[in-house]
Motif scaffolding. Structure first.
Motif, PDB file in Angstrom:
ATOM      1  N   PRO A  31       0.803  -1.228   0.000  1.00 22.04           N
ATOM      2  CA  PRO A  31       0.000   0.000   0.000  1.00 22.04           C
ATOM      3  C   PRO A  31       0.836   1.278   0.000  1.00 22.04           C
ATOM      4  O   PRO A  31       0.500   2.249  -0.696  1.00 22.04           O
ATOM      5  N   GLU A  32       1.932   1.294   0.777  1.00 25.70           N
ATOM      6  CA  GLU A  32       2.767   2.498   0.842  1.00 25.70           C
ATOM      7  C   GLU A  32       3.536   2.709  -0.463  1.00 25.70           C
ATOM      8  O   GLU A  32       3.651   3.847  -0.943  1.00 25.70           O
ATOM      9  N   VAL A  33       4.059   1.628  -1.032  1.00 26.92           N
ATOM     10  CA  VAL A  33       4.797   1.758  -2.288  1.00 26.92           C
ATOM     11  C   VAL A  33       3.839   2.170  -3.409  1.00 26.92           C
ATOM     12  O   VAL A  33       4.185   2.977  -4.281  1.00 26.92           O
ATOM     13  N   HIS A  34       2.627   1.625  -3.388  1.00 26.11           N
ATOM     14  CA  HIS A  34       1.608   2.002  -4.371  1.00 26.11           C
ATOM     15  C   HIS A  34       1.336   3.510  -4.282  1.00 26.11           C
ATOM     16  O   HIS A  34       1.241   4.198  -5.309  1.00 26.11           O
ATOM     17  N   ALA A  35       1.202   4.024  -3.071  1.00 30.94           N
ATOM     18  CA  ALA A  35       0.961   5.459  -2.884  1.00 30.94           C
ATOM     19  C   ALA A  35       2.194   6.281  -3.245  1.00 30.94           C
ATOM     20  O   ALA A  35       2.066   7.401  -3.784  1.00 30.94           O
ATOM     21  N   LEU A  36       3.375   5.762  -2.951  1.00 31.17           N
ATOM     22  CA  LEU A  36       4.607   6.458  -3.328  1.00 31.17           C
ATOM     23  C   LEU A  36       4.684   6.668  -4.840  1.00 31.17           C
ATOM     24  O   LEU A  36       5.140   7.704  -5.307  1.00 31.17           O
ATOM     25  N   VAL A  37       4.241   5.660  -5.594  1.00 30.13           N
ATOM     26  CA  VAL A  37       4.246   5.782  -7.054  1.00 30.13           C
ATOM     27  C   VAL A  37       3.436   7.002  -7.478  1.00 30.13           C
ATOM     28  O   VAL A  37       3.876   7.811  -8.298  1.00 30.13           O
ATOM     29  N   GLY A  38       2.235   7.152  -6.914  1.00 27.93           N
ATOM     30  CA  GLY A  38       1.410   8.300  -7.263  1.00 27.93           C
ATOM     31  C   GLY A  38       2.048   9.614  -6.874  1.00 27.93           C
ATOM     32  O   GLY A  38       2.003  10.592  -7.640  1.00 27.93           O
ATOM     33  N   ASP A  39       2.658   9.656  -5.683  1.00 23.15           N
ATOM     34  CA  ASP A  39       3.290  10.885  -5.223  1.00 23.15           C
ATOM     35  C   ASP A  39       4.487  11.253  -6.103  1.00 23.15           C
ATOM     36  O   ASP A  39       4.673  12.425  -6.469  1.00 23.15           O
ATOM     37  N   LEU A  40       5.284  10.263  -6.468  1.00 17.72           N
ATOM     38  CA  LEU A  40       6.463  10.528  -7.297  1.00 17.72           C
ATOM     39  C   LEU A  40       6.073  10.928  -8.716  1.00 17.72           C
ATOM     40  O   LEU A  40       6.741  11.760  -9.337  1.00 17.72           O
ATOM     41  N   LYS A  67      12.412  11.003   0.257  1.00 18.28           N
ATOM     42  CA  LYS A  67      11.961  12.302   0.745  1.00 18.28           C
ATOM     43  C   LYS A  67      12.035  13.328  -0.378  1.00 18.28           C
ATOM     44  O   LYS A  67      13.027  13.397  -1.109  1.00 18.28           O
ATOM     45  N   TRP A  68      10.974  14.112  -0.515  1.00 17.73           N
ATOM     46  CA  TRP A  68      10.958  15.194  -1.491  1.00 17.73           C
ATOM     47  C   TRP A  68      11.734  16.389  -0.948  1.00 17.73           C
ATOM     48  O   TRP A  68      11.579  16.772   0.200  1.00 17.73           O
ATOM     49  N   ARG A  69      12.585  16.937  -1.765  1.00 22.13           N
ATOM     50  CA  ARG A  69      13.386  18.099  -1.400  1.00 22.13           C
ATOM     51  C   ARG A  69      12.966  19.248  -2.316  1.00 22.13           C
ATOM     52  O   ARG A  69      13.124  19.182  -3.531  1.00 22.13           O
ATOM     53  N   ALA A  70      12.417  20.308  -1.731  1.00 19.50           N
ATOM     54  CA  ALA A  70      11.822  21.387  -2.524  1.00 19.50           C
ATOM     55  C   ALA A  70      12.833  22.412  -3.026  1.00 19.50           C
ATOM     56  O   ALA A  70      12.483  23.289  -3.818  1.00 19.50           O
ATOM     57  N   ALA A 103       1.111  12.524   0.592  1.00 24.35           N
ATOM     58  CA  ALA A 103       2.519  12.770   0.301  1.00 24.35           C
ATOM     59  C   ALA A 103       3.364  11.724   0.999  1.00 24.35           C
ATOM     60  O   ALA A 103       2.948  11.138   2.012  1.00 24.35           O
ATOM     61  N   ALA A 104       4.556  11.489   0.474  1.00 22.42           N
ATOM     62  CA  ALA A 104       5.446  10.473   1.052  1.00 22.42           C
ATOM     63  C   ALA A 104       5.681  10.720   2.533  1.00 22.42           C
ATOM     64  O   ALA A 104       5.753   9.771   3.329  1.00 22.42           O
ATOM     65  N   ALA A 105       5.764  11.976   2.937  1.00 25.60           N
ATOM     66  CA  ALA A 105       6.057  12.317   4.333  1.00 25.60           C
ATOM     67  C   ALA A 105       4.957  11.884   5.286  1.00 25.60           C
ATOM     68  O   ALA A 105       5.189  11.747   6.491  1.00 25.60           O
ATOM     69  N   ASP A 106       3.750  11.640   4.771  1.00 28.59           N
ATOM     70  CA  ASP A 106       2.621  11.294   5.629  1.00 28.59           C
ATOM     71  C   ASP A 106       2.309   9.808   5.657  1.00 28.59           C
ATOM     72  O   ASP A 106       1.465   9.363   6.450  1.00 28.59           O
ATOM     73  N   LEU A 107       2.939   9.028   4.814  1.00 27.35           N
ATOM     74  CA  LEU A 107       2.545   7.634   4.647  1.00 27.35           C
ATOM     75  C   LEU A 107       2.863   6.765   5.860  1.00 27.35           C
ATOM     76  O   LEU A 107       2.063   5.915   6.252  1.00 27.35           O
ATOM     77  N   LYS A 108       4.023   6.957   6.464  1.00 25.12           N
ATOM     78  CA  LYS A 108       4.376   6.138   7.619  1.00 25.12           C
ATOM     79  C   LYS A 108       3.405   6.363   8.769  1.00 25.12           C
ATOM     80  O   LYS A 108       2.964   5.413   9.429  1.00 25.12           O
ATOM     81  N   ARG A 109       3.086   7.619   9.020  1.00 27.93           N
ATOM     82  CA  ARG A 109       2.176   7.946  10.112  1.00 27.93           C
ATOM     83  C   ARG A 109       0.787   7.370   9.853  1.00 27.93           C
ATOM     84  O   ARG A 109       0.133   6.849  10.765  1.00 27.93           O
ATOM     85  N   GLU A 110       0.325   7.464   8.618  1.00 23.18           N
ATOM     86  CA  GLU A 110      -0.999   6.945   8.279  1.00 23.18           C
ATOM     87  C   GLU A 110      -1.035   5.429   8.467  1.00 23.18           C
ATOM     88  O   GLU A 110      -2.012   4.900   9.023  1.00 23.18           O
ATOM     89  N   LYS A 111       0.002   4.739   8.027  1.00 22.24           N
ATOM     90  CA  LYS A 111       0.038   3.285   8.175  1.00 22.24           C
ATOM     91  C   LYS A 111      -0.027   2.884   9.645  1.00 22.24           C
ATOM     92  O   LYS A 111      -0.850   2.045  10.038  1.00 22.24           O
ATOM     93  N   LYS A 112       0.828   3.470  10.451  1.00 22.26           N
ATOM     94  CA  LYS A 112       0.903   3.111  11.866  1.00 22.26           C
ATOM     95  C   LYS A 112      -0.420   3.370  12.579  1.00 22.26           C
ATOM     96  O   LYS A 112      -0.845   2.584  13.437  1.00 22.26           O
ATOM     97  N   ALA A 113      -1.099   4.447  12.219  1.00 20.68           N
ATOM     98  CA  ALA A 113      -2.332   4.825  12.903  1.00 20.68           C
ATOM     99  C   ALA A 113      -3.450   3.817  12.693  1.00 20.68           C
ATOM    100  O   ALA A 113      -4.363   3.710  13.529  1.00 20.68           O
ATOM    101  N   GLY A 165      14.188  17.877  -5.854  1.00 23.85           N
ATOM    102  CA  GLY A 165      14.310  16.473  -6.232  1.00 23.85           C
ATOM    103  C   GLY A 165      14.062  15.527  -5.084  1.00 23.85           C
ATOM    104  O   GLY A 165      13.356  15.847  -4.126  1.00 23.85           O
ATOM    105  N   LEU A 166      14.645  14.350  -5.163  1.00 23.32           N
ATOM    106  CA  LEU A 166      14.399  13.276  -4.210  1.00 23.32           C
ATOM    107  C   LEU A 166      15.674  12.883  -3.480  1.00 23.32           C
ATOM    108  O   LEU A 166      16.738  12.771  -4.091  1.00 23.32           O
ATOM    109  N   ASP A 167      15.542  12.672  -2.182  1.00 23.86           N
ATOM    110  CA  ASP A 167      16.616  12.084  -1.394  1.00 23.86           C
ATOM    111  C   ASP A 167      16.188  10.679  -0.996  1.00 23.86           C
ATOM    112  O   ASP A 167      15.119  10.490  -0.398  1.00 23.86           O
ATOM    113  N   ILE A 168      16.997   9.707  -1.329  1.00 21.07           N
ATOM    114  CA  ILE A 168      16.741   8.316  -0.951  1.00 21.07           C
ATOM    115  C   ILE A 168      17.588   8.041   0.285  1.00 21.07           C
ATOM    116  O   ILE A 168      18.819   8.147   0.239  1.00 21.07           O
TER     117      ILE A 168
END
Length: 292
Positions: A5-14, A79-82, A230-240, A113-116
């Motif tokens: 689920p998180e990787v699926h959402a990451l695809v959309g965010d990226l 992580k997205w870097r603005a 957004a990628a930054a919110d996915l971990k928190r959403e999963k855990k909750a 860009g992106l920081d891995i």
């Protein structure tokens, strides 16, 4: 560890953030993370991010004729870097494994860009630059994707039958049998199905149908909650929204019993005795059986 689920959402965010953008450069800081040598990172300079997709838990960024395949493993993240990155004074140190820098455009300024990244000292994150995704061994041996329409109850029953006496917890996590499910969602699926993690995979038709329904509902619900975040919110959403995984010692949200766990050498899983094992507690050791 990010799962389907998180990787699926990451695809959309990226896709929203980097899709269609030109790459200024792709720098790999953690040399151990780069698993291929035939295509150098410099080959991506000036290429465009043409597509973003996934294969199980693997991310796939296609740039020209090259696929950048990323497996985030246990502690990796994107992580997205603005804005433009600051010059690093400690190359190869810290959590940064690789950095994608964009040339800039309408939706992203130059230098963004992106920081891995990968936290911790045990480094398992993997980055591969290949011409075809199947050149990555982990992708080549992936089983069917449970979100695919072809993943029917009949297909699932065949997998269970062929797995025989193997414990169902391990079967759900086996990427060669079913792609994308890891430790957390296998716990959640088994809890929803009211099934012991140690139940043999070759089960009756009714049990298989119950488990299949729990699998589809658990993953579909998780994907629905994650898509658009957004990628930054996915971990928190999963855990909750996890009901048993990571909830050792807490009350089960269904029956109120105390959630228990079993610790193995490299992983830990959680379950509810009342909901899943008829009230019996699983012994907390590798070769555990139900306690008398």
């Amino acid at each position: 560890m990010p799962e389907l689920p998180e990787v699926h959402a990451l695809v959309g965010d990226l896709k929203r953030r980097v899709g269609g953008h030109t790459i200024e450069r792709f720098d790999v800081s953690a040399i151990s993370a780069l698993k291929t040598v035939s295509i150098p990172p410099s080959a991506l300079h000036g290429e465009t991010v043409d597509a973003v997709s996934r294969h199980g838990k693997f991310l796939d960024l296609r740039m020209g004729s090259t696929h950048v395949i990323i497996h985030l493993a246990r502690a990796g993240w994107i992580k997205w870097r603005a804005s433009a990155p600051k010059a690093s004074t400690r190359p190869g140190k810290g959590p940064l494994a690789a950095r994608l820098v964009l040339a800039g455009g309408e939706r992203a300024p130059a230098g963004s860009g992106l920081d891995i990244t990968e936290a911790g000292t045990k480094k398992s994150l993997a980055i591969s630059l290949v011409s075809q995704p199947n050149e990555v061994p982990g992708i080549a041996r992936l089983g069917p994707d449970p979100l695919d329409g072809a993943f029917t109850l009949e297909r699932f029953q065949t997998i269970l039958t062929e797995a025989g006496r193997s414990r169902i917890k391990g079967v759900l996590r086996n990427q060669s049998l079913i792609a994308g499910i890891g430790n957390a969602y296998s716990d959640e699926i088994l809890h929803a199905a009211r099934m012991s993690p140690f139940k043999p995979a070759d089960m009756g038709t009714d049990d298989a149908a119950q488990l299949y329904a729990a699998l589809r509902t658990t993953l579909d619900d998780a994907v629905a909650r994650a898509v658009g975040l957004a990628a930054a919110d996915l971990k928190r959403e999963k855990k909750a929204h996890l009901r048993v995984h990571g909830r050792f010692g807490e009350p089960c949200p269904v029956c109120g019993d105390t959630i228990r766990q079993v610790i193995f050498t490299d992983s830990t899983f959680q379950y509810c005795p009342t909901c899943q094992t008829g009230g019996k507690v699983l012994a907390d050791r590798v070769l555990s059986r139900l306690l008398k």
